[in-house]
Design an enzyme around this catalytic site. Structure first.
Site, short mmCIF file in Angstrom:
data_model
loop_
_atom_site.label_atom_id
_atom_site.label_comp_id
_atom_site.label_asym_id
_atom_site.label_seq_id
_atom_site.Cartn_x
_atom_site.Cartn_y
_atom_site.Cartn_z
N GLY A 33 26.27 17.62 33.21
CA GLY A 33 25.34 16.62 33.72
C GLY A 33 24.96 15.61 32.66
N HIS A 39 31.62 10.29 30.73
CA HIS A 39 31.92 11.11 31.92
C HIS A 39 32.50 10.24 33.04
CE1 HIS A 39 28.45 13.51 30.17
NE2 HIS A 39 29.40 14.41 30.26
N ASP A 152 35.65 15.85 22.47
CA ASP A 152 35.52 17.28 22.19
C ASP A 152 36.92 17.86 22.01
OD1 ASP A 152 32.64 17.40 22.46
OD2 ASP A 152 32.99 16.98 24.57
N SER A 188 25.79 12.70 25.22
CA SER A 188 24.43 12.87 25.76
C SER A 188 23.43 12.99 24.62
CB SER A 188 24.34 14.14 26.62
OG SER A 188 25.43 14.20 27.48
O1 PAF Z 1 32.06 19.48 27.71
C1 PAF Z 1 31.17 19.97 28.43
O2 PAF Z 1 30.34 19.27 29.01
C2 PAF Z 1 31.09 21.48 28.59
O3 PAF Z 1 31.43 22.14 27.41
C3 PAF Z 1 31.91 22.01 29.78
C4 PAF Z 1 33.39 21.78 29.58
C5 PAF Z 1 31.45 21.36 31.06
C6 PAF Z 1 31.70 23.53 29.91
O4 PAF Z 1 30.36 23.84 30.13
#
Ligand code: PAF
Length: 280
Positions: A33, A39, A152, A188
């Site tokens: 979220g 995102h 990431d 975030s």
């Molecule tokens: O990258 C993220 O936001 C989190 O690590 C994920 C992949 C949703 C797992 O909780």
């Protein structure tokens, strides 16, 4: 079709049964979220590739090694739903905690090598928590493709390895890091930076680029690392946690440049931990 909000495992399974039966492809964007432009880029890619797009929103407690970080992680479901609606997402799977972890979990996924080093050294158990929840999401949603940001990069390496090792029938799609104009990777956590800290934050990217430039110019790993670290030295607001030249697939440090390489770094600015990486 308007956006569906699904709260239970049964409901999301029932939702994907339709597209599966019709032979339509399902793209999954797993998130915690607090959706930002990074995102939204993952969602755009999923939208372009698939008939049906599901975004999961779940702040996964087992991947946080500091309870404060979990407690204060931003939770903005209403805004996330609006963003998903305007990006033509078909369904948001936002389960409550009891739905994902109805009882203490005894089975976890450990991706041994890729979880080692870098963030793995400083966040014990983090990648076990990530791999485990992502495995659960894959089993629940059974998507054809799943989208993960390259910001990431170690997480991407862990999940890609898990999918290969365990023959999970999903294609992992890496998506390039989205940056602010000054180079700062979207996260975030950027929201926690004060004005002064925000001015300093892009230095992390500039240091990575300086190191990458040194390698592109034929420099060795040691020189590249020192070049990057130099950019960050004498900056009292910033504390480097790691700065490493690694193999892009295994995320393990390399002594010389052979194949696909990344330079990855983590630094604290005040109470905010930033990570970033660049490909060489
Ligand atoms: O990258 C993220 O936001 C989190 O690590 C994920 C992949 C949703 C797992 O909780």
């Amino acid at each position: 079709m308007s956006l569906r909000l699904l709260r239970t495992v049964d409901h999301v399974r029932e939702f994907v049964r339709g597209p599966n039966a019709r032979g339509q492809s399902v793209g999954l964007v797993p998130t915690m979220g607090a959706l930002h432009r990074g995102h939204m880029r993952l969602i755009e890619c999923a939208r372009a590739d698939n008939d049906v797009v599901v975004v999961s929103v779940f702040v996964n407690p087992i991947q946080f090694n500091q309870s404060d970080d979990y407690t204060y992680y931003p939770r903005t479901l209403d805004a996330d739903l609006q963003a998903c609606e305007s990006a033509a997402v078909d369904a948001v799977f936002a389960p409550p905690m009891e739905e994902m972890y109805p009882e203490p979990i005894h089975t976890t996924v450990e991706v041994a090598r890729e979880s080692q080093g870098l963030c793995g050294n400083f966040r014990p158990g983090h990648f076990r928590g990530v791999a485990t929840v992502v495995m659960k999401l894959f089993n629940i949603i059974q998507a054809d493709k799943a989208y993960f940001g390259e910001k990431d990069a170690q997480q991407l390496a862990v999940i890609s390895r898990m999918v290969r090792d365990l023959n999970i029938p999903v294609q992992i799609v890496p998506v390039e890091t989205v940056r602010e104009r000054d180079g700062l990777a979207l996260s975030s956590r950027n929201a926690h930076l004060t004005h002064e800290q925000r001015q300093v934050a892009p230095l992390l990217y500039h240091a990575l680029e300086a190191a990458a430039e040194s390698i592109r110019a034929g420099g060795d790993v040691l020189t590249a690392r020192n070049t990057g670290l130099n950019v960050l030295s004498n900056q009292p607001l910033l504390r480097v946690e790691y700065f490493e030249v690694v193999d892009a697939n295994t995320m393990q440090p390399v002594a010389s440049i052979a194949g696909a390489t990344r330079i990855a770094a983590a630094a604290w600015i005040g109470n905010t931990r930033l990570i970033d990486n660049v490909r060489v």
